[in-house]
Motif scaffolding. Structure first.
Motif, PDB file in Angstrom:
ATOM      1  N   PHE A  81     -11.664   4.529  -4.893  1.00 40.48           N
ATOM      2  CA  PHE A  81     -10.906   5.025  -3.858  1.00 40.48           C
ATOM      3  C   PHE A  81      -9.327   4.831  -4.078  1.00 40.48           C
ATOM      4  N   ASP A  82      -8.293   5.707  -3.293  1.00 39.38           N
ATOM      5  CA  ASP A  82      -6.843   5.357  -3.393  1.00 39.38           C
ATOM      6  C   ASP A  82      -6.589   4.677  -2.246  1.00 39.38           C
ATOM      7  N   VAL A  83      -6.100   3.539  -2.347  1.00 44.16           N
ATOM      8  CA  VAL A  83      -5.584   2.644  -1.226  1.00 44.16           C
ATOM      9  C   VAL A  83      -4.187   2.818  -1.187  1.00 44.16           C
ATOM     10  N   ALA A  84      -3.397   3.639  -0.298  1.00 43.68           N
ATOM     11  CA  ALA A  84      -2.186   3.846  -0.372  1.00 43.68           C
ATOM     12  C   ALA A  84      -1.192   2.758   0.192  1.00 43.68           C
ATOM     13  N   ALA A  85      -1.833   1.766   1.050  1.00 49.69           N
ATOM     14  CA  ALA A  85      -1.044   0.734   1.679  1.00 49.69           C
ATOM     15  C   ALA A  85      -1.947  -0.358   2.001  1.00 49.69           C
ATOM     16  N   VAL A  86      -1.212  -1.633   1.881  1.00 46.13           N
ATOM     17  CA  VAL A  86      -2.116  -2.678   2.545  1.00 46.13           C
ATOM     18  C   VAL A  86      -1.121  -3.365   3.544  1.00 46.13           C
ATOM     19  N   CYS A  87      -1.248  -3.631   5.012  1.00 52.57           N
ATOM     20  CA  CYS A  87      -0.788  -4.018   5.681  1.00 52.57           C
ATOM     21  C   CYS A  87      -1.284  -5.422   6.406  1.00 52.57           C
TER      22      CYS A  87
END
Length: 182
Positions: A26-32
């Motif tokens: 999977f492509d994780v675009a951001a971690v917040c």
């Protein structure tokens, strides 16, 4: 590929989820770690999945859901106690602790739904304003008068030029009008 935003109050938990998802394709675009960060990233991406904890330092998952663009689905990871409270029907839930297989299957199912929705939106015909319709009609009338074409032939001409040049019909009509009115 579907954009995924992971938002958890503890950065280590968020990074662990990201690593798990990335390892499984999977492509994780951001971690917040805050809802406002997630909303900021979502505004830039336009569509995808927000994988969220129930409560963040600045807001609840429901506030994030209200603020992200419509193209985003939400997966809520929370304790069973929190999931017994009211959760909107458009939020997918997964009780914690969860099996990795369940998480991956749920994210995969949601990802496929986002891709189908995007594809369906692309297949819808373009909605043109009255001004744009008039511009296309004016270009057709000009072609019909100057080149003795029927309305259908003029339409096909604009359509073909549009496809050949990689522009939309409105831009092609603008070019026809500007070239022929010189």
């Amino acid at each position: 590929m579907t954009n995924i935003i992971v938002v958890f109050p503890k950065i280590d938990d968020a990074k662990n989820l990201k690593n798990l998802l990335v390892r499984n394709g999977f492509d994780v675009a951001a971690v917040c770690t805050t809802g406002s960060q997630a909303i900021h990233y979502a505004d830039g991406l336009g569509s995808g999945i927000v994988l969220s904890a129930y409560k963040l330092p600045d807001m609840l998952y429901s506030e994030i859901k209200e603020c992200v663009p419509q193209g985003f689905d939400m997966l809520l990871l929370a304790s069973r106690n929190h999931l017994t409270e009211y959760v909107p029907g458009d939020v997918v839930t997964l009780p914690m602790p969860f099996a990795v297989r369940d998480l991956l299957n749920t994210v995969n199912m949601m990802s496929q739904a986002v891709v189908r929705r995007k594809k369906k939106l692309r297949q819808q015909p373009a909605v043109r304003s009255e001004e744009e319709k008039k511009m296309i009609l004016d270009a057709k009338i000009l072609l019909m008068e100057r080149n003795n074409l029927t309305e259908e032939e003029a339409h096909r001409y604009i359509q073909k030029c549009s496809m050949d040049s990689g522009t939309n019909m409105v831009e092609t009509a603008q070019m026809v009008l500007s070239m022929m009115q010189e």
